[in-house]
Motif scaffolding. Structure first.
Motif, short mmCIF file in Angstrom:
data_model
loop_
_atom_site.label_atom_id
_atom_site.label_comp_id
_atom_site.label_asym_id
_atom_site.label_seq_id
_atom_site.Cartn_x
_atom_site.Cartn_y
_atom_site.Cartn_z
N ILE A 1 1.63 -2.78 -9.26
CA ILE A 1 2.82 -3.14 -8.54
C ILE A 1 3.29 -1.74 -7.90
CG2 ILE A 1 5.35 -3.94 -8.69
CD1 ILE A 1 4.12 -5.75 -10.95
N THR B 1 5.97 -1.00 -0.78
CA THR B 1 5.15 -0.99 0.32
C THR B 1 5.13 0.31 1.05
OG1 THR B 1 6.91 -1.96 1.76
CG2 THR B 1 5.62 -3.49 0.76
N TYR C 1 0.12 -0.97 3.75
CA TYR C 1 -0.16 -1.53 2.50
C TYR C 1 1.23 -2.33 1.79
CZ TYR C 1 1.77 2.38 0.45
OH TYR C 1 2.61 3.43 -0.26
N SER C 2 0.67 -3.14 0.81
CA SER C 2 1.60 -3.71 -0.10
C SER C 2 0.86 -4.17 -1.36
CB SER C 2 2.26 -4.89 0.39
OG SER C 2 1.53 -5.91 0.54
N SER C 3 1.40 -4.65 -2.43
CA SER C 3 0.52 -4.85 -3.70
C SER C 3 -0.10 -5.98 -3.33
CB SER C 3 1.66 -5.36 -4.61
OG SER C 3 2.74 -6.22 -4.45
N LEU C 4 0.40 -6.90 -2.42
CA LEU C 4 -0.37 -8.36 -2.09
C LEU C 4 -1.56 -7.84 -1.09
CD1 LEU C 4 2.50 -10.86 -1.74
CD2 LEU C 4 1.23 -10.35 -3.52
N ASN C 5 -1.44 -6.81 -0.22
CA ASN C 5 -2.32 -6.53 0.71
C ASN C 5 -2.49 -5.11 0.60
OD1 ASN C 5 -2.72 -9.08 2.55
ND2 ASN C 5 -0.14 -8.79 2.59
N PRO C 6 -3.13 -4.84 -0.38
CA PRO C 6 -3.72 -3.36 -0.64
C PRO C 6 -4.87 -2.98 0.79
CG PRO C 6 -5.17 -4.67 -2.07
CD PRO C 6 -3.96 -5.49 -1.28
#
Length: 457
Positions: free
Chosen positions: A360, A363, A424-429
């Motif tokens: 987690i 972004t 990037y994000s935690s859902l879309n590394p």
């Protein structure tokens, strides 16, 4: 404090040193006693020098207390010797030449007096005595110049754990007042005496240090009252720093300063605790040396609220904490290490794969890639361009190759990810695909670390 004279060759076995007028001049003379039976009288000259008056080598070897006072009426200080093992109390006068003559000896005294305190408790010109034992007994007695004692009053309900009783002028009357000190509770209790062996409270403290070894009365401040010197063989904790404040905040760094109020610290510890909603706390300590009044906290995380305090420390322990300050770090580009793991393959170039973030995280965007030093010369990492595969790692048109210390530019980032600053994000590394080139003599590593520069959004 200024030194009069320092001696480093004195006998190391003196058990007691008693002040008094033993030689007749205006200076305070000294009696040195050791339990090998030696009593050594010496005069002082105001310059820190000692002149022997007389030495005795045949004294009793087991005196527990030697009390100076006016017990015989001469112009010189008399002495009371007390021995617990036999219940002996021996009054003696001195003559200014280091000779001691008996006033009177008692052999029937109690054997468990813990302290004998001289003072003016009864009102005549002789030195009176307060006898104290830790069974709760305080007995005031008057002396008559012939070595006789007359009880003024005995108390049987005193506290049983006073560690020291110090005579002095603490209340302003002509009688000797008393300071009672107890280590276990940090209690200092000042009391008046009234000439009838009664005591009345002046003031009590309950927050004194608990490790004073000796409390010495004297005239140190030029007032009409008795001053006190407190001494401990243990090292005291330093005073707490004050006025902690933030002097500068920049990306990843907070500078602070404070006021040093201590004289005995070994150094300071600046403690910080950072918080950001949804993320793990960031906690640490920065140590600086004695007399420091500022510090820089580095390696801090973006957009964290940091709570900062400082303590002083030495071998005796830590001081109380300073005031706390709170400050939030700004958002700024920051370097992050990402591990690329070697993958199994039957034939062809070995691929290395990694991604960010792994958990987690907020972004953001990746601004740049860099290859830190790996430890082998001529090592490089080849990042696969968009639309190509690791099977084409030997084709320079299919990869962006970084030598040790090398970093990408925006055009190279766009070639690898399709855009110069991939999000990037935690859902879309964001994923990394590369090959490693190393000298033939070097083993194929199981993993390599790359450094990415990110900017949170």
């Amino acid at each position: 404090v200024s030194t009069i004279k320092h001696h480093s060759n004195w006998d190391r076995a003196w058990d007691m040193i008693i002040p008094g007028s033993f030689g007749g001049n205006a200076r305070t003379d000294l009696l040195f006693y050791k339990r090998t039976g030696v009593g050594f009288f010496a005069s002082t000259d105001g310059n820190g020098n000692l002149t022997p008056i007389k030495q005795h080598v045949d004294w009793d070897r087991d005196w527990d207390v030697i009390v100076p006072g006016n017990f015989g009426g001469s112009n010189h200080t008399d002495l009371l010797f007390y021995k617990r093992s036999t219940g002996t109390g021996y009054f003696a006068s001195t003559d200014g030449l280091g000779n001691v003559s008996t006033i009177k000896q008692h052999s029937d005294w109690d054997r468990d007096w813990d302290a004998i305190i001289p003072g003016n408790f009864g009102g005549d010109s002789r030195t009176d005595l307060l006898f104290y034992k830790r069974s709760g007994v305080g007995s005031f007695a008057r002396t008559d110049g012939q070595g006789n004692l007359r009880t003024l009053k005995e108390h049987t309900n005193w506290d049983r754990d006073w560690d020291a009783i110090i005579p002095g002028s603490f209340g302003g009357n002509v009688r000797t007042d008393l300071l009672f000190y107890r280590r276990s509770t940090g209690t200092g209790f000042f009391a008046n005496t009234d000439g009838q062996a009664n005591i009345s409270p002046l003031k009590q403290y309950s927050n004194w240090d608990r490790d004073w070894t000796v409390i010495v009365p004297g005239n140190f401040g030029r007032t009409s009252f008795t001053d006190l010197l407190f001494y401990t063989t243990r090292r005291l904790k330093p005073e707490r720093p004050a006025d902690l404040r933030v002097t500068s905040v920049t990306p990843g760094r907070i500078d602070v300063s404070w006021t040093d109020r201590s004289l005995n610290e070994d150094g300071f510890r600046v403690r910080f605790h950072g918080r950001r909603q949804g993320l793990s706390d960031h906690t640490g300590t920065k140590s600086v040396g004695r007399n420091a009044q500022s510090a820089s906290l580095t390696g801090l995380l973006n957009r964290y609220e940091y709570t900062i305090s400082v303590i002083a420390f030495n071998a005796g322990g830590e001081s109380q904490s300073s005031n706390e300050v709170r400050v939030t770090t700004p958002n700024a580009p920051q370097p992050i290490r990402v591990r690329l793991q070697r993958q199994d393959i039957v034939a062809g170039p070995v691929p290395y794969v990694g991604s960010y973030p792994q958990g987690i995280e907020p972004t953001g965007r990746v601004l740049q890639l860099r290859l830190p030093p790996i430890g082998f010369a001529d090592t490089a990492v080849s990042f696969v361009r968009r639309g190509h595969s690791t099977g084409q790692c030997s084709d320079p048109m299919a990869v962006v190759t970084l030598p040790e210390g090398g970093m990408t530019n925006p055009e190279q980032m766009a070639a690898i990810f399709g855009v110069a600053e991939p999000g990037y994000s935690s859902l879309n590394p964001i994923g990394f695909l590369a090959c490693v080139t190393a000298p033939a003599s070097a083993p194929i590593p199981d993993s390599v670390e790359i450094e990415i520069t990110i900017m949170e959004t």
